[in-house]
Design a protein around this motif. Structure first.
Motif, PDB file in Angstrom:
ATOM      1  N   ARG A   1       0.835  -1.020   0.044  1.00 51.40           N
ATOM      2  CA  ARG A   1       0.029   0.106  -0.178  1.00 51.40           C
ATOM      3  C   ARG A   1       0.847   1.274   0.128  1.00 51.40           C
ATOM      4  N   LEU A   2       0.326   2.244  -0.506  1.00 49.87           N
ATOM      5  CA  LEU A   2       0.824   3.851  -0.768  1.00 49.87           C
ATOM      6  C   LEU A   2       0.059   4.588   0.097  1.00 49.87           C
ATOM      7  N   ARG A   3       0.660   5.558   0.777  1.00 52.64           N
ATOM      8  CA  ARG A   3      -0.308   6.564   1.170  1.00 52.64           C
ATOM      9  C   ARG A   3       0.544   7.826   1.062  1.00 52.64           C
ATOM     10  N   ALA A   4      -0.097   8.836   0.645  1.00 59.49           N
ATOM     11  CA  ALA A   4       0.584  10.197   0.798  1.00 59.49           C
ATOM     12  C   ALA A   4      -0.424  11.231   1.579  1.00 59.49           C
ATOM     13  N   ALA A   5       0.005  12.228   2.063  1.00 60.06           N
ATOM     14  CA  ALA A   5      -0.819  13.338   2.860  1.00 60.06           C
ATOM     15  C   ALA A   5      -1.479  14.350   1.960  1.00 60.06           C
ATOM     16  N   VAL A   6      -0.580  14.664   0.665  1.00 58.86           N
ATOM     17  CA  VAL A   6      -1.011  15.771  -0.165  1.00 58.86           C
ATOM     18  C   VAL A   6      -0.713  15.353  -1.737  1.00 58.86           C
ATOM     19  N   ILE A   7      -1.345  16.216  -2.522  1.00 60.03           N
ATOM     20  CA  ILE A   7      -0.960  16.123  -3.948  1.00 60.03           C
ATOM     21  C   ILE A   7       0.313  17.029  -4.162  1.00 60.03           C
ATOM     22  N   TYR A   8       1.283  16.712  -4.930  1.00 57.64           N
ATOM     23  CA  TYR A   8       2.452  17.371  -5.228  1.00 57.64           C
ATOM     24  C   TYR A   8       2.384  18.409  -6.198  1.00 57.64           C
ATOM     25  N   GLN A   9       1.962  19.546  -5.676  1.00 56.29           N
ATOM     26  CA  GLN A   9       1.626  20.670  -6.462  1.00 56.29           C
ATOM     27  C   GLN A   9       1.848  21.843  -5.363  1.00 56.29           C
ATOM     28  N   ASP A  10       1.920  23.013  -6.362  1.00 46.87           N
ATOM     29  CA  ASP A  10       1.711  24.456  -5.397  1.00 46.87           C
ATOM     30  C   ASP A  10       2.474  24.273  -4.190  1.00 46.87           C
ATOM     31  N   LEU A  11       1.833  24.582  -3.081  1.00 48.92           N
ATOM     32  CA  LEU A  11       2.559  24.928  -1.730  1.00 48.92           C
ATOM     33  C   LEU A  11       3.141  23.491  -1.399  1.00 48.92           C
ATOM     34  N   ALA A  12       2.607  22.339  -1.535  1.00 55.03           N
ATOM     35  CA  ALA A  12       3.079  21.165  -1.170  1.00 55.03           C
ATOM     36  C   ALA A  12       4.592  20.783  -1.824  1.00 55.03           C
ATOM     37  N   ALA A  13       4.520  21.575  -2.985  1.00 57.67           N
ATOM     38  CA  ALA A  13       5.822  21.172  -3.839  1.00 57.67           C
ATOM     39  C   ALA A  13       6.973  22.210  -3.088  1.00 57.67           C
ATOM     40  N   ARG A  14       6.566  23.419  -2.762  1.00 55.46           N
ATOM     41  CA  ARG A  14       7.416  24.383  -2.057  1.00 55.46           C
ATOM     42  C   ARG A  14       8.000  23.902  -0.856  1.00 55.46           C
ATOM     43  N   LEU A  15       7.183  23.166   0.070  1.00 55.36           N
ATOM     44  CA  LEU A  15       7.506  22.847   1.033  1.00 55.36           C
ATOM     45  C   LEU A  15       8.493  21.554   1.137  1.00 55.36           C
ATOM     46  N   VAL A  16       8.449  20.797   0.164  1.00 56.70           N
ATOM     47  CA  VAL A  16       9.105  19.850  -0.168  1.00 56.70           C
ATOM     48  C   VAL A  16      10.519  20.440  -0.354  1.00 56.70           C
ATOM     49  N   THR A  17      10.858  21.277  -1.416  1.00 56.07           N
ATOM     50  CA  THR A  17      11.824  21.836  -1.994  1.00 56.07           C
ATOM     51  C   THR A  17      12.583  22.476  -0.794  1.00 56.07           C
ATOM     52  N   ALA A  18      11.790  23.273   0.096  1.00 56.23           N
ATOM     53  CA  ALA A  18      12.291  24.107   1.222  1.00 56.23           C
ATOM     54  C   ALA A  18      12.989  23.279   2.310  1.00 56.23           C
ATOM     55  N   LEU A  19      12.330  22.148   2.517  1.00 58.59           N
ATOM     56  CA  LEU A  19      13.247  21.123   3.599  1.00 58.59           C
ATOM     57  C   LEU A  19      14.291  20.240   2.800  1.00 58.59           C
ATOM     58  N   LYS A  20      14.088  19.890   1.629  1.00 60.53           N
ATOM     59  CA  LYS A  20      15.252  19.023   0.980  1.00 60.53           C
ATOM     60  C   LYS A  20      16.577  20.137   0.623  1.00 60.53           C
ATOM     61  N   TYR A  21      16.274  21.032   0.306  1.00 63.77           N
ATOM     62  CA  TYR A  21      17.278  22.003  -0.390  1.00 63.77           C
ATOM     63  C   TYR A  21      17.548  23.251   0.411  1.00 63.77           C
ATOM     64  N   GLY A  22      16.569  23.763   1.178  1.00 64.92           N
ATOM     65  CA  GLY A  22      16.719  24.880   2.119  1.00 64.92           C
ATOM     66  C   GLY A  22      17.058  24.750   3.463  1.00 64.92           C
ATOM     67  N   ASP A  23      17.311  23.658   3.941  1.00 59.72           N
ATOM     68  CA  ASP A  23      17.536  23.440   5.416  1.00 59.72           C
ATOM     69  C   ASP A  23      16.446  23.440   5.993  1.00 59.72           C
ATOM     70  N   ARG A  24      15.298  23.421   5.727  1.00 56.24           N
ATOM     71  CA  ARG A  24      14.121  23.980   6.725  1.00 56.24           C
ATOM     72  C   ARG A  24      13.541  22.638   7.401  1.00 56.24           C
ATOM     73  N   THR A  25      14.460  22.070   8.243  1.00 62.76           N
ATOM     74  CA  THR A  25      14.168  21.110   8.889  1.00 62.76           C
ATOM     75  C   THR A  25      13.080  21.332   9.911  1.00 62.76           C
ATOM     76  N   ASP A  26      12.575  22.665  10.390  1.00 61.46           N
ATOM     77  CA  ASP A  26      11.759  23.229  11.054  1.00 61.46           C
ATOM     78  C   ASP A  26      10.285  22.878  10.609  1.00 61.46           C
ATOM     79  N   LEU A  27      10.276  22.289   9.266  1.00 66.25           N
ATOM     80  CA  LEU A  27       9.055  21.782   8.578  1.00 66.25           C
ATOM     81  C   LEU A  27       8.882  20.321   9.004  1.00 66.25           C
ATOM     82  N   VAL A  28       9.506  19.770   9.444  1.00 62.41           N
ATOM     83  CA  VAL A  28       9.528  18.195   9.717  1.00 62.41           C
ATOM     84  C   VAL A  28       8.187  17.902  10.640  1.00 62.41           C
ATOM     85  N   PRO A  29       7.991  18.525  11.638  1.00 63.80           N
ATOM     86  CA  PRO A  29       6.916  17.994  12.410  1.00 63.80           C
ATOM     87  C   PRO A  29       5.495  18.416  11.761  1.00 63.80           C
ATOM     88  N   LEU A  30       5.556  19.813  10.869  1.00 63.66           N
ATOM     89  CA  LEU A  30       4.342  19.758  10.276  1.00 63.66           C
ATOM     90  C   LEU A  30       3.909  18.827   9.194  1.00 63.66           C
TER      91      LEU A  30
END
Length: 247
Positions: free
Chosen positions: A80-109
């Motif tokens: 089974r696969l589950r995901a919280a959100v569709i990868y678009q708009d804000l969701a994509a920006r959050l992923v990019t910010a965590l992965k490449y912007g060192d935004r580890t503060d986003l992890v709990p969210l």
């Protein structure tokens, strides 16, 4: 003053000096680990009805256990696969910010939303395993975003966490910009469970955690490595997934 009271006072002072802001637009918000109403509207959370195998949302309810055409035509090696959100708009920006912007503060969210969407998977899991980075990329990036999310998910759900069980043994190129076949070729044979860690996987129900699911090449390759090491079953939980037709 007790440690508890000192912590409460320190937290109150911190909130006064550094009030919480929305991670999407930096607007002031009333609490942490959330977004403002305007950014909330930009997120597409994945709710039932969806494909029980790939977590693809359906436009209408097709009945319990119904699978998408994609899952029927090319069954994934994981259960089974589950995901919280569709990868678009804000969701994509959050992923990019965590992965490449060192935004580890986003992890709990992100982990909080994933725990909600993957509650059934977390309930069945014996061990949580993050999709690993190759040693060279981990050295350059300094942290593995999937491991940070997986660590919090495992801790909050009181499940064993095995961050070193699965190793990326092949220095793959970035999957960004690659087509489906190129992605599969890129990660073929990329993962392995080393013998010293095999006992963490053998006979256990594994929850594999990653930040994004696109074509599924990475999740499939990692799942096969876990199954070769004796995993009883493998489920996949990600923060976001690409919607049908967007790969």
């Amino acid at each position: 003053m007790s440690p508890f009271k000192r912590g409460a006072v320190g937290g109150a002072i911190g909130r006064l000096l550094f009030p919480p802001v929305c991670p999407g637009c930096q607007a002031a918000i009333t609490g942490v680990d959330t977004v403002c109403p305007a950014c909330w509207a930009k997120l597409r959370f994945i709710e039932r009805p969806y494909c029980e195998g790939l977590g693809l949302p359906f436009g209408y309810d097709l009945g319990a256990g119904f699978l998408s055409a994609a899952a029927i035509a090319d069954p994934p090696p994981f259960a089974r696969l589950r995901a919280a959100v569709i990868y678009q708009d804000l969701a994509a920006r959050l992923v990019t910010a965590l992965k490449y912007g060192d935004r580890t503060d986003l992890v709990p969210l992100m982990a909080g939303w994933m725990a909600r969407s993957g509650a059934e998977l977390l309930g069945d899991a014996d061990v949580v395993v993050p999709v690993p980075l190759h040693a060279g990329r981990l050295w350059r990036r300094r942290f593995n975003q999937s491991a940070e999310i997986a660590r919090l998910l495992a801790r909050n759900a009181d499940i064993a966490f095995a961050p070193l069980a699965l190793r990326r043994v092949k220095p793959t190129r970035s999957q960004v910009g690659l087509g489906s076949r190129q992605r599969r070729d890129n990660v073929r044979g990329a993962f392995r469970v080393i013998d010293a860690r095999r006992q963490e996987i053998d006979g256990r129900h594994v929850l594999l955690v990653d930040d994004v699911y696109t074509t599924g090449a990475t999740a499939a390759s990692a799942t096969r490595a876990l199954k070769r090491a004796g995993a009883k079953d493998v489920d996949v939980l990600t923060f976001a997934r690409v919607a049908a037709g967007m790969e």
